[in-house]
Design a protein around this motif. Structure first.
Motif, PDB file in Angstrom:
ATOM      1  N   VAL A  30      -8.502  29.580  -1.339  1.00 24.36           N
ATOM      2  CA  VAL A  30      -7.940  30.889  -0.999  1.00 24.36           C
ATOM      3  C   VAL A  30      -8.735  32.015  -1.659  1.00 24.36           C
ATOM      4  O   VAL A  30      -8.922  33.087  -1.071  1.00 24.36           O
ATOM      5  N   THR A  31      -9.245  31.771  -2.841  1.00 22.40           N
ATOM      6  CA  THR A  31     -10.008  32.803  -3.540  1.00 22.40           C
ATOM      7  C   THR A  31     -11.374  33.028  -2.916  1.00 22.40           C
ATOM      8  O   THR A  31     -11.857  34.174  -2.844  1.00 22.40           O
ATOM      9  N   PRO A  49      -2.546  32.820   7.632  1.00 23.14           N
ATOM     10  CA  PRO A  49      -1.707  31.630   7.866  1.00 23.14           C
ATOM     11  C   PRO A  49      -2.523  30.360   8.054  1.00 23.14           C
ATOM     12  O   PRO A  49      -2.200  29.313   7.474  1.00 23.14           O
ATOM     13  N   GLY A  50      -3.587  30.446   8.848  1.00 27.77           N
ATOM     14  CA  GLY A  50      -4.413  29.261   9.074  1.00 27.77           C
ATOM     15  C   GLY A  50      -5.142  28.809   7.822  1.00 27.77           C
ATOM     16  O   GLY A  50      -5.233  27.604   7.554  1.00 27.77           O
ATOM     17  N   ILE A  51      -5.661  29.755   7.058  1.00 31.75           N
ATOM     18  CA  ILE A  51      -6.384  29.401   5.832  1.00 31.75           C
ATOM     19  C   ILE A  51      -5.454  28.769   4.808  1.00 31.75           C
ATOM     20  O   ILE A  51      -5.798  27.770   4.156  1.00 31.75           O
ATOM     21  N   LEU A  52      -4.262  29.330   4.653  1.00 37.23           N
ATOM     22  CA  LEU A  52      -3.313  28.778   3.690  1.00 37.23           C
ATOM     23  C   LEU A  52      -2.869  27.377   4.094  1.00 37.23           C
ATOM     24  O   LEU A  52      -2.744  26.481   3.253  1.00 37.23           O
ATOM     25  N   LEU A 113      -0.318  32.963  -3.355  1.00 31.61           N
ATOM     26  CA  LEU A 113      -1.711  33.056  -2.933  1.00 31.61           C
ATOM     27  C   LEU A 113      -1.865  33.846  -1.639  1.00 31.61           C
ATOM     28  O   LEU A 113      -2.954  34.339  -1.343  1.00 31.61           O
ATOM     29  N   GLY A 114      -0.773  33.960  -0.875  1.00 29.88           N
ATOM     30  CA  GLY A 114      -0.839  34.774   0.333  1.00 29.88           C
ATOM     31  C   GLY A 114      -1.138  36.225   0.040  1.00 29.88           C
ATOM     32  O   GLY A 114      -1.695  36.937   0.887  1.00 29.88           O
ATOM     33  N   VAL A 115      -0.793  36.690  -1.147  1.00 26.39           N
ATOM     34  CA  VAL A 115      -1.100  38.067  -1.536  1.00 26.39           C
ATOM     35  C   VAL A 115      -2.609  38.288  -1.556  1.00 26.39           C
ATOM     36  O   VAL A 115      -3.108  39.362  -1.179  1.00 26.39           O
ATOM     37  N   LEU A 116      -3.361  37.279  -1.984  1.00 28.20           N
ATOM     38  CA  LEU A 116      -4.819  37.408  -2.049  1.00 28.20           C
ATOM     39  C   LEU A 116      -5.441  37.563  -0.673  1.00 28.20           C
ATOM     40  O   LEU A 116      -6.536  38.126  -0.543  1.00 28.20           O
ATOM     41  N   LEU A 117      -4.759  37.060   0.354  1.00 30.01           N
ATOM     42  CA  LEU A 117      -5.283  37.145   1.714  1.00 30.01           C
ATOM     43  C   LEU A 117      -4.602  38.238   2.534  1.00 30.01           C
ATOM     44  O   LEU A 117      -4.742  38.265   3.756  1.00 30.01           O
ATOM     45  N   ALA A 175       0.555  25.964  11.202  1.00 20.35           N
ATOM     46  CA  ALA A 175      -0.183  27.226  11.216  1.00 20.35           C
ATOM     47  C   ALA A 175       0.328  28.160  12.307  1.00 20.35           C
ATOM     48  O   ALA A 175       0.357  29.384  12.125  1.00 20.35           O
ATOM     49  N   GLU A 176       0.746  27.592  13.438  1.00 24.96           N
ATOM     50  CA  GLU A 176       1.265  28.425  14.522  1.00 24.96           C
ATOM     51  C   GLU A 176       2.575  29.098  14.127  1.00 24.96           C
ATOM     52  O   GLU A 176       2.798  30.274  14.428  1.00 24.96           O
TER      53      GLU A 176
END
Length: 218
Positions: A30-31, A49-52, A113-117, A175-176
């Protein structure tokens, strides 16, 4: 069963069975993504969403070969096979221990970690729900793959090749659901499909894993 679960939880934490390794890998993925795609907040929000979900899937994949390998190496797997506990119960406990040490920490870490993206605020709940519903399936499928490759030297790569195709439906619907939630759309349908996949794997794969394990232990 509780004693076996507690033993596997201790092994998972002490022997690097997935707890710290999975979280560290998830954080690294994520980073590094923002550095790879550049300072584009809109793009980060759309791919978050997909990356996480992909990061969580790969983090689960890292520790699959240790689900049964430690017991195989010290000979305790043969003793467990002769215990009164059915083999189906054994593999179910193994899958539960893997989820508690790997899947559950990823579920808890994903919103942070969603905050980072730059994940939109509307995407946190569906992301968490999709991971909560989908990661148990990853652990159960991984346990099946571990049973197939137990006793094979350097079987980690073979295990990854075996389970990755089975992981694809979980990744797609997970992811969807997260993507639809982040965009403000209805996400009930992919969540229901994801829950169906998880229930199906929990109902069927322990029996398949137990059958394969009996063959490998002969």
């Amino acid at each position: 069963m509780i004693a076996l679960l507690m033993r596997d939880l201790r092994l998972g934490v002490r022997a690097g069975g997935g707890f710290g390794l999975g979280l560290a890998f998830f954080l690294i993925v994520v980073t590094l993504v923002p550095f790879g795609v550049g300072p584009r907040p809109e793009l980060h929000a759309s791919i978050a969403p997909g990356i996480l979900w992909l990061g969580a899937l790969l983090a689960c994949l890292l520790s699959l070969d240790r689900i049964l390998a430690l017991d195989w190496e010290d000979g305790s797997l043969d003793l467990l096979a002769t215990a009164p506990l059915p083999m189906e119960g054994l593999v179910s406990i193994k899958a539960l221990a893997h989820w508690l040490t790997t899947g559950l920490p990823l579920v808890l870490a994903a919103p942070v970690l969603g905050v980072l993206l730059n994940l939109p605020a509307s995407g946190y709940l569906p992301l968490t729900l999709s991971l909560l519903l989908g990661t148990p399936a990853l652990s159960v499928i991984g346990t099946f793959g571990a049973a197939l490759t137990v006793g094979i030297k350097r079987g980690g790569l073979l295990l990854s090749l075996l389970v990755l195709p089975l992981y694809v439906p979980v990744l797609i619907f997970g992811a969807e659901a997260a993507r639809r939630g982040a965009e403000g759309l209805g996400y009930a349908t992919p969540l229901i499909m994801l829950a169906g996949i998880t229930c199906g794997t929990i109902a069927l794969l322990p029996f398949a894993s137990a059958a394969v394990l009996r063959v490998n232990l002969r």
